[in-house]
Design a protein around this motif. Structure first.
Motif, short mmCIF file in Angstrom:
data_model
loop_
_atom_site.label_atom_id
_atom_site.label_comp_id
_atom_site.label_asym_id
_atom_site.label_seq_id
_atom_site.Cartn_x
_atom_site.Cartn_y
_atom_site.Cartn_z
N ARG A 237 57.49 13.58 -7.84
CA ARG A 237 57.23 12.18 -7.49
C ARG A 237 56.63 11.41 -8.67
O ARG A 237 55.70 10.62 -8.50
N VAL A 238 57.16 11.71 -9.85
CA VAL A 238 56.72 11.02 -11.07
C VAL A 238 57.86 10.13 -11.55
O VAL A 238 58.99 10.60 -11.71
N SER A 239 57.57 8.86 -11.76
CA SER A 239 58.58 7.92 -12.24
C SER A 239 58.35 7.64 -13.72
O SER A 239 57.22 7.38 -14.13
N VAL A 240 59.43 7.72 -14.51
CA VAL A 240 59.33 7.41 -15.93
C VAL A 240 60.07 6.09 -16.16
O VAL A 240 61.30 6.04 -16.06
N PRO A 241 59.34 5.01 -16.42
CA PRO A 241 60.00 3.71 -16.60
C PRO A 241 60.86 3.68 -17.86
O PRO A 241 60.59 4.39 -18.82
N VAL A 242 61.92 2.86 -17.80
CA VAL A 242 62.80 2.71 -18.95
C VAL A 242 62.11 1.83 -19.99
O VAL A 242 61.67 0.72 -19.67
N SER A 243 62.01 2.33 -21.21
CA SER A 243 61.31 1.58 -22.26
C SER A 243 62.24 0.53 -22.88
O SER A 243 63.46 0.56 -22.70
#
Length: 196
Positions: free
Chosen positions: A122-128
């Motif tokens: 449940r970890v979201s990695v935002p698009v840079s």
């Protein structure tokens, strides 16, 4: 998921991008035919425009959906991978430029695996911002390479520009891939660390 969201305009644009892939591949089966090259480029550009529009419209009209979030990155990756494979097959990407294509494809597989792992946590990695520039450069580079010999008749450096931009995109790909890997490794270490 409500039916209205499944068939919202942003999702229809995403479906269209997926359907554009076999049409693009079919055109590139005749790489020596300049008309087919221009048709392939037109399909690719239209698919690239939908990549921008579907996300923008989904946010603007509050029509974001689970299927859209799932299919949007898949459509992007399938479009890029299929295009690169066809360009390698017809020799537009060859020699050292093959390494740029390999870097791009390997990064896409790595990031997909990392995103799947992080989603379980449940970890979201935002698009840079750099990742967005990478995607834009990839699409522009592939567009130049699709035009290829047909484009060289209009502007003699079309194929060369495509290869140079592909290398720039590959270098940005390495950078953004390392960012994702570092984030994934940090969460893996935290997950494996024994509790008190």
């Amino acid at each position: 998921m409500r039916r209205s969201h499944a068939w919202s305009i942003p999702n229809i644009l995403t479906y269209g991008r997926l359907l554009a892939v076999p049409a693009l591949v079919a055109c590139l089966f005749w790489p020596g035919e300049h008309l087919m090259r221009w048709l392939a480029l037109a399909i690719f550009v239209a698919a690239g425009v939908t990549d921008f529009l579907d996300g923008y419209l989904a946010r603007a009209w509050a029509q974001q959906s689970a299927i859209g979030r799932m299919l949007d990155p898949i459509a992007d990756k399938v479009l890029v991978a299929a295009s690169l494979l066809m360009l390698v097959a017809d020799g537009d990407i060859r020699g050292w430029a093959l390494w740029a294509a390999i870097i791009i494809l390997c990064r896409e597989i790595l990031v997909s695996g990392l995103r799947e792992f992080l989603a379980e946590l449940r970890v979201s990695v935002p698009v840079s911002t750099v990742a967005k520039w990478k995607t834009t450069l990839q699409l522009v580079a592939i567009g130049f390479l699709i035009a290829g010999p047909a484009g060289d008749r209009v502007f003699s450096g079309t194929s060369t520009v495509g290869v140079i931009l592909l290398w720039v995109a590959a270098l940005l790909t390495l950078y953004t891939g390392w960012d994702y890997l570092r984030a994934g490794l940090r969460h893996m270490v935290d997950e494996d660390r024994p509790g008190p």
